[in-house]
Design an enzyme around this catalytic site. Structure first.
Site, PDB file in Angstrom:
ATOM      1  N   GLU A 235     -20.784 -50.233 -25.445  1.00  0.00           N
ATOM      2  CA  GLU A 235     -21.113 -51.215 -26.496  1.00  0.00           C
ATOM      3  C   GLU A 235     -22.277 -52.099 -26.061  1.00  0.00           C
ATOM      4  O   GLU A 235     -22.299 -53.308 -26.307  1.00  0.00           O
ATOM      5  CB  GLU A 235     -19.892 -52.097 -26.819  1.00  0.00           C
ATOM      6  CG  GLU A 235     -18.646 -51.321 -27.174  1.00  0.00           C
ATOM      7  CD  GLU A 235     -17.457 -52.188 -27.558  1.00  0.00           C
ATOM      8  OE1 GLU A 235     -17.622 -53.410 -27.760  1.00  0.00           O
ATOM      9  OE2 GLU A 235     -16.341 -51.641 -27.649  1.00  0.00           O
ATOM     10  N   ASP A 237     -25.206 -54.412 -25.404  1.00  0.00           N
ATOM     11  CA  ASP A 237     -26.205 -55.305 -25.989  1.00  0.00           C
ATOM     12  C   ASP A 237     -26.502 -56.405 -24.977  1.00  0.00           C
ATOM     13  O   ASP A 237     -25.651 -56.752 -24.159  1.00  0.00           O
ATOM     14  CB  ASP A 237     -25.826 -55.856 -27.374  1.00  0.00           C
ATOM     15  CG  ASP A 237     -24.461 -56.501 -27.469  1.00  0.00           C
ATOM     16  OD1 ASP A 237     -23.901 -56.907 -26.427  1.00  0.00           O
ATOM     17  OD2 ASP A 237     -23.941 -56.621 -28.595  1.00  0.00           O
TER      18      ASP A 237
HETATM   19  O1  G3I Z   1     -15.650 -56.221 -44.187  1.00  0.00           O
HETATM   20  C1  G3I Z   1     -15.171 -57.562 -44.303  1.00  0.00           C
HETATM   21  C2  G3I Z   1     -15.635 -58.186 -45.598  1.00  0.00           C
HETATM   22  O2  G3I Z   1     -15.089 -57.470 -46.673  1.00  0.00           O
HETATM   23  C3  G3I Z   1     -15.208 -59.648 -45.598  1.00  0.00           C
HETATM   24  O3  G3I Z   1     -15.688 -60.273 -46.741  1.00  0.00           O
HETATM   25  C4  G3I Z   1     -15.726 -60.380 -44.384  1.00  0.00           C
HETATM   26  C5  G3I Z   1     -15.297 -61.837 -44.304  1.00  0.00           C
HETATM   27  O4  G3I Z   1     -14.977 -62.202 -43.007  1.00  0.00           O
HETATM   28  O5  G3I Z   1     -15.247 -59.720 -43.241  1.00  0.00           O
HETATM   29  C6  G3I Z   1     -15.674 -58.372 -43.142  1.00  0.00           C
HETATM   30  O6  G3I Z   1     -15.088 -57.825 -41.993  1.00  0.00           O
HETATM   31  C7  G3I Z   1     -15.684 -58.224 -40.782  1.00  0.00           C
HETATM   32  C8  G3I Z   1     -16.128 -56.964 -40.051  1.00  0.00           C
HETATM   33  O7  G3I Z   1     -16.601 -57.289 -38.783  1.00  0.00           O
HETATM   34  C9  G3I Z   1     -17.232 -56.211 -40.798  1.00  0.00           C
HETATM   35  O8  G3I Z   1     -18.390 -56.993 -40.861  1.00  0.00           O
HETATM   36  C10 G3I Z   1     -14.646 -58.961 -39.961  1.00  0.00           C
HETATM   37  O9  G3I Z   1     -14.339 -60.184 -40.563  1.00  0.00           O
HETATM   38  C11 G3I Z   1     -15.155 -59.201 -38.566  1.00  0.00           C
HETATM   39  O10 G3I Z   1     -14.110 -59.722 -37.772  1.00  0.00           O
HETATM   40  C12 G3I Z   1     -15.623 -57.891 -37.963  1.00  0.00           C
HETATM   41  O11 G3I Z   1     -16.159 -58.147 -36.688  1.00  0.00           O
HETATM   42  C13 G3I Z   1     -16.202 -57.035 -35.824  1.00  0.00           C
HETATM   43  C14 G3I Z   1     -15.423 -57.357 -34.577  1.00  0.00           C
HETATM   44  O12 G3I Z   1     -15.537 -56.310 -33.630  1.00  0.00           O
HETATM   45  C15 G3I Z   1     -13.959 -57.539 -34.945  1.00  0.00           C
HETATM   46  O13 G3I Z   1     -13.128 -57.393 -33.918  1.00  0.00           O
HETATM   47  C16 G3I Z   1     -17.637 -56.715 -35.473  1.00  0.00           C
HETATM   48  O14 G3I Z   1     -18.310 -56.220 -36.655  1.00  0.00           O
HETATM   49  C17 G3I Z   1     -17.704 -55.654 -34.372  1.00  0.00           C
HETATM   50  O15 G3I Z   1     -19.023 -55.492 -33.944  1.00  0.00           O
HETATM   51  C18 G3I Z   1     -16.859 -56.098 -33.202  1.00  0.00           C
HETATM   52  O16 G3I Z   1     -16.896 -55.085 -32.230  1.00  0.00           O
HETATM   53  C19 G3I Z   1     -16.177 -55.372 -31.027  1.00  0.00           C
HETATM   54  C20 G3I Z   1     -15.563 -54.080 -30.548  1.00  0.00           C
HETATM   55  O17 G3I Z   1     -14.766 -53.505 -31.558  1.00  0.00           O
HETATM   56  C21 G3I Z   1     -14.747 -54.304 -29.283  1.00  0.00           C
HETATM   57  N1  G3I Z   1     -15.538 -54.956 -28.257  1.00  0.00           N
HETATM   58  C22 G3I Z   1     -16.227 -56.173 -28.673  1.00  0.00           C
HETATM   59  C23 G3I Z   1     -17.077 -55.926 -29.902  1.00  0.00           C
HETATM   60  C24 G3I Z   1     -17.857 -57.159 -30.290  1.00  0.00           C
HETATM   61  O18 G3I Z   1     -17.005 -58.194 -30.637  1.00  0.00           O
END
Ligand code: G3I
Length: 305
Positions: A235, A237
């Site tokens: 992952e 960055d």
């Molecule tokens: O899709 C929904 C949307 O419908 C909604 O309106 C919005 C409001 O909060 O949320 C959207 O979902 C979000 C999703 O990303 C898509 O953008 C979630 O809230 C948000 O929590 C989620 O974050 C992701 C995060 O993991 C959650 O655990 C990040 O995109 C993603 O890059 C991140 O990736 C993680 C790996 O899985 C594990 N290692 C760390 C890495 C970075 O945090």
């Protein structure tokens, strides 16, 4: 070679990126994806809340969009992730004990079976260790089902898909002297000695000024590889810009290339604007899809390998 994927392939490695299904309609994004990368990790679409939104009802449409795109382009897929304390659906969040253990194992079995034959490697378990100096397991509802929950998840994954590589994936395990790194190392050592099916360790590698690329990174990767597992940067960055960021990317790429069992690098997004970091410029392409200095430094290292 002139792309990340083709350059990595010269040494038998892959170069991947996290992909969001919601961006597959963006022509600039897809153009870079198809040109540069030969491995894909769904950024959110294979997480537990996405694939089993209500208990026993599985939902694969967004994950399938990514998997189908990848396969149609000849890219492989890293599955992320089958068991994690975070991104649990509402129904799982407050579960404990044997009903949770059973639900977790059923989830692993169902999802790994559904994707059997299509996944190069699964992040079977994600982020199960505590930060800081304790070296302890992270306190979570999964951990409270018993210390053997991780090996149970790996065994269920192997039974469901005997061909996928099975990885343990975590962050802040890059610095060899950190307690968390040592704790994960001891778990992998223990699994290998007892025949628990584990094939690889994923190093998330989210770096910033407070958590820089460690100077002993090569040592860490090599020590894990010496346990008989593949190591992958899963992952990547790195916060920053310009030549300082490029140098750090160069160091990570060199550390991987110096370890024969480090068989691939995945960056956590394509353009800076695709990053999970709300602000900042941690990736290889700028908001417009232009190659950054960091891109060039990675490409050059891959071609020197
Ligand atoms: O899709 C929904 C949307 O419908 C909604 O309106 C919005 C409001 O909060 O949320 C959207 O979902 C979000 C999703 O990303 C898509 O953008 C979630 O809230 C948000 O929590 C989620 O974050 C992701 C995060 O993991 C959650 O655990 C990040 O995109 C993603 O890059 C991140 O990736 C993680 C790996 O899985 C594990 N290692 C760390 C890495 C970075 O945090």
């Amino acid at each position: 070679a002139s792309t990340l994927g083709a350059s990595a392939a010269q040494t038998g490695r892959y170069f991947g990126t996290a992909v969001a299904a919601s961006r597959l309609g963006d022509a600039t994004y897809v153009g870079i994806l198809n040109r540069e990368f030969n491995m894909v990790t769904p950024e959110n679409e294979m997480k537990i809340d996405a694939t089993e939104p209500s208990q026993g009802r599985f939902s694969y449409s967004n994950a399938d969009r990514i998997v189908n795109h990848a396969r149609s382009q000849g890219m492989r897929v890293r599955g992320h992730t089958l068991a994690w304390h975070s991104q649990q659906p509402e129904w799982m969040r407050y579960m404990e004990g044997s009903s949770l253990r059973q639900a977790m194992l059923n989830h692993v079995t169902q999802v790994a079976s559904y994707y059997r034959g299509k996944i190069y490697a699964w992040d079977v378990v994600n982020e199960a260790f505590e930060d800081g100096s304790s070296g302890a397991r992270r306190n979570s509802n999964l951990q409270r089902t018993g210390n053997d929950w991780i090996e149970a998840a790996f065994r269920a994954a192997r039974a469901a898909d005997s061909n996928a590589k099975l990885c343990y994936n975590d962050y802040n395990i890059d610095n060899w002297s950190h307690a968390k790194t040592q704790a994960v190392y001891r778990m992998v050592q223990d699994f290998k000695s007892r025949g628990v099916p584990i094939d690889c360790v994923g190093f998330q590698a989210h770096f910033n000024s407070g958590n820089p690329v460690p100077s002993n990174y090569h040592t860490t990767l090599q020590n894990f590889a010496n346990l008989g597992v593949d190591v992958q940067i899963t992952e990547l960055d790195i916060e920053g810009s310009g030549s300082s960021q490029a140098q750090q990317y160069q160091g990570v790429t060199q550390a991987c290339l110096a370890v024969s069992r480090c068989n691939g690098i995945t960056v956590w997004g394509i353009r800076d604007s695709d990053s999970w970091r709300a602000s900042g410029t941690p990736l290889l392409f700028d908001n417009y899809g232009n190659k950054k200095a960091a891109y060039t430094s990675v490409l050059n290292v891959l071609n020197s390998g």
